[in-house]
Write an enzyme that holds these catalytic residues in place. Structure first.
Site, PDB file in Angstrom:
ATOM      1  N   ASP A 116      43.574  -5.204 -77.598  1.00  0.00           N
ATOM      2  CA  ASP A 116      42.045  -5.179 -77.200  1.00  0.00           C
ATOM      3  C   ASP A 116      41.027  -4.914 -77.989  1.00  0.00           C
ATOM      4  O   ASP A 116      41.036  -3.827 -78.920  1.00  0.00           O
ATOM      5  CB  ASP A 116      42.068  -3.909 -76.093  1.00  0.00           C
ATOM      6  CG  ASP A 116      42.792  -4.111 -75.017  1.00  0.00           C
ATOM      7  OD1 ASP A 116      43.438  -5.490 -74.806  1.00  0.00           O
ATOM      8  OD2 ASP A 116      43.194  -3.417 -74.184  1.00  0.00           O
TER       9      ASP A 116
ATOM     10  N   GLY B 106      39.056  -0.465 -56.116  1.00  0.00           N
ATOM     11  CA  GLY B 106      38.174   0.294 -57.075  1.00  0.00           C
ATOM     12  C   GLY B 106      38.149   1.733 -56.284  1.00  0.00           C
ATOM     13  O   GLY B 106      38.914   2.243 -55.512  1.00  0.00           O
ATOM     14  N   LYS B 107      36.627   2.002 -56.271  1.00  0.00           N
ATOM     15  CA  LYS B 107      36.211   3.312 -55.764  1.00  0.00           C
ATOM     16  C   LYS B 107      36.663   3.452 -54.208  1.00  0.00           C
ATOM     17  O   LYS B 107      36.570   4.647 -53.522  1.00  0.00           O
ATOM     18  CB  LYS B 107      34.880   3.669 -55.909  1.00  0.00           C
ATOM     19  CG  LYS B 107      34.008   2.674 -55.242  1.00  0.00           C
ATOM     20  CD  LYS B 107      32.502   2.944 -55.676  1.00  0.00           C
ATOM     21  CE  LYS B 107      31.604   1.920 -55.127  1.00  0.00           C
ATOM     22  NZ  LYS B 107      30.093   2.430 -55.661  1.00  0.00           N
TER      23      LYS B 107
ATOM     24  N   GLY C  76      39.280   2.733 -52.767  1.00  0.00           N
ATOM     25  CA  GLY C  76      41.056   2.893 -52.543  1.00  0.00           C
ATOM     26  C   GLY C  76      41.704   1.800 -52.497  1.00  0.00           C
ATOM     27  O   GLY C  76      41.657   0.957 -53.401  1.00  0.00           O
TER      28      GLY C  76
ATOM     29  N   ASP D  13      45.790  -1.182 -63.996  1.00  0.00           N
ATOM     30  CA  ASP D  13      47.531  -0.769 -64.755  1.00  0.00           C
ATOM     31  C   ASP D  13      47.720   0.782 -64.490  1.00  0.00           C
ATOM     32  O   ASP D  13      49.085   0.788 -64.400  1.00  0.00           O
ATOM     33  CB  ASP D  13      47.131  -1.129 -66.358  1.00  0.00           C
ATOM     34  CG  ASP D  13      46.667  -2.396 -66.551  1.00  0.00           C
ATOM     35  OD1 ASP D  13      47.176  -3.487 -65.752  1.00  0.00           O
ATOM     36  OD2 ASP D  13      46.110  -2.810 -67.648  1.00  0.00           O
TER      37      ASP D  13
ATOM     38  N   LYS E  43      38.035   8.639 -68.558  1.00  0.00           N
ATOM     39  CA  LYS E  43      38.022   8.592 -70.048  1.00  0.00           C
ATOM     40  C   LYS E  43      37.641   7.134 -70.470  1.00  0.00           C
ATOM     41  O   LYS E  43      38.181   6.315 -69.792  1.00  0.00           O
ATOM     42  CB  LYS E  43      39.318   9.056 -70.334  1.00  0.00           C
ATOM     43  CG  LYS E  43      39.573  10.597 -70.323  1.00  0.00           C
ATOM     44  CD  LYS E  43      41.033  11.042 -70.777  1.00  0.00           C
ATOM     45  CE  LYS E  43      41.123  12.551 -70.806  1.00  0.00           C
ATOM     46  NZ  LYS E  43      42.449  12.667 -71.251  1.00  0.00           N
TER      47      LYS E  43
ATOM     48  N   SER F 183      43.177   6.654 -71.716  1.00  0.00           N
ATOM     49  CA  SER F 183      42.896   7.028 -70.157  1.00  0.00           C
ATOM     50  C   SER F 183      44.023   7.468 -69.222  1.00  0.00           C
ATOM     51  O   SER F 183      43.748   8.133 -68.309  1.00  0.00           O
ATOM     52  CB  SER F 183      41.901   6.184 -69.476  1.00  0.00           C
ATOM     53  OG  SER F 183      42.583   4.967 -69.151  1.00  0.00           O
TER      54      SER F 183
END
EC number: 2.7.1.15
Length: 308
Positions: A13, A222-223, A225, A254, A289, A295
């Site tokens: 990456d 995402g946020k 759920g 991931d 993070k 993270s």
């Protein structure tokens, strides 16, 4: 033998951090650049390993220094990398990532050595695959290789396919072979051919994916759920997660997949609802993070209640 086996990708990456995404044809000044080690297959493998899973990865790296560094990372993370092949005369897979201040990201991937993962490579790992409690795959390697691995694993354990990067016209045999098909909103749109614009369309998307042959579908939101449904019960169920201010959403999917594989392998009596809930908690923690591997939380950093 490893309880969780990943047949998938390793990527390097190259990440740029900036205030916003550039417009087409525009050059903007970023504030930071990093080289990290990712790829959906390796990420999900390491995410599961950090939760305490016994993991192995079947993958392909290139003839470069990044490949040798990746092998060191697998060793450090207690991942069995004995089935990782080093290809000659080709670079390892790379991803160019842009992360903006809101935590959103955009990614361009060049598969490189991941494209050279072969049927012979899979056949040489047949015992590893058949003895896996969970086989976890993605779309960053040739689909025929993923399909071959799923066929070898059929009736030996649970299989999860992460339909990422998003693809149209997926072989329905692949969808029928895997036990769980997991995608995010965008990937669900591309795979189903239906645009997401609210509650009604998400149910249409879910039904379309089930009609295409999927046994169980999980769509991460995402946020918000995740939602899921199955051939046995097409009622779309939603699992909520905590709302946080993300620092970097790269690798959150991931983290979710690695956690899902962990709970399916080590807590097989948990309900699907509970497996998803716990996986959402772990994925939510990962967005606090920067980076991918950096993270992913270790088991020791998480509430013991998640592992009861």
């Amino acid at each position: 033998m490893s309880k969780i086996v990943i047949v998938g990708s390793c990527m390097i990456d190259f990440t740029c951090f900036s205030s916003r995404f550039p417009k087409p044809g525009e050059t903007i000044i970023g504030r930071k650049f990093e080289v990290k080690y990712g790829g959906k297959g390796a990420n999900q493998c390491i995410a599961a390993a950090r939760l305490g899973a016994t993991t192995a990865i079947i993958a392909s790296l290139g003839s470069d220094n990044y490949a040798q560094e990746y092998l060191k990372i697998f060793k450090k993370e207690n991942v069995d990398a004995s089935h990782v092949q080093i290809q000659t005369n080709i670079h390892s897979g790379i991803s160019h990532i842009t992360v903006i201040d809101s935590g959103e990201n955009s990614i361009i991937t060049v598969l490189g050595s991941n494209n050279l993962l072969s049927r012979n490579h899979i056949d040489n790992s047949i015992n590893l695959i058949k003895n896996a409690s969970v086989l976890l795959c993605q779309f960053e390697i040739p689909l025929e290789i993923t399909l071959h691995a799923l066929k070898l694993h059929k009736n030996y354990g649970l299989s999860i396919v992460n339909g990422a990067p998003a693809m149209k016209n997926i072989d329905v045999e692949l969808l029928k072979l895997c036990d769980i098909f997991c995608v995010n909103e965008l990937e669900a749109e591309v795979t189903s051919g239906i645009s997401f614009d609210g509650k009604l369309s998400i149910e249409h998307i879910m039904n379309k994916l089930l009609d295409m042959g999927c046994n169980t579908v999980i769509i991460t939101l995402g946020k918000q759920g995740a939602i899921y449904a199955s051939q046995k019960d097409r009622t779309v169920k939603k699992v909520l997660t905590a709302t946080v201010q993300p620092m970097d959403t790269t690798g959150a999917g991931d983290s979710f997949l690695g956690a899902l594989a962990y709970f399916k392998a080590y807590h097989p009596t948990l309900s699907m609802d509970e497996c998803i809930r716990r996986s959402c908690i772990i994925a939510t923690k990962s967005v606090l993070k920067f980076g991918t591997h950096a993270s992913f939380p270790h088991k020791r950093d998480l509430s013991p209640d998640l592992f009861i």
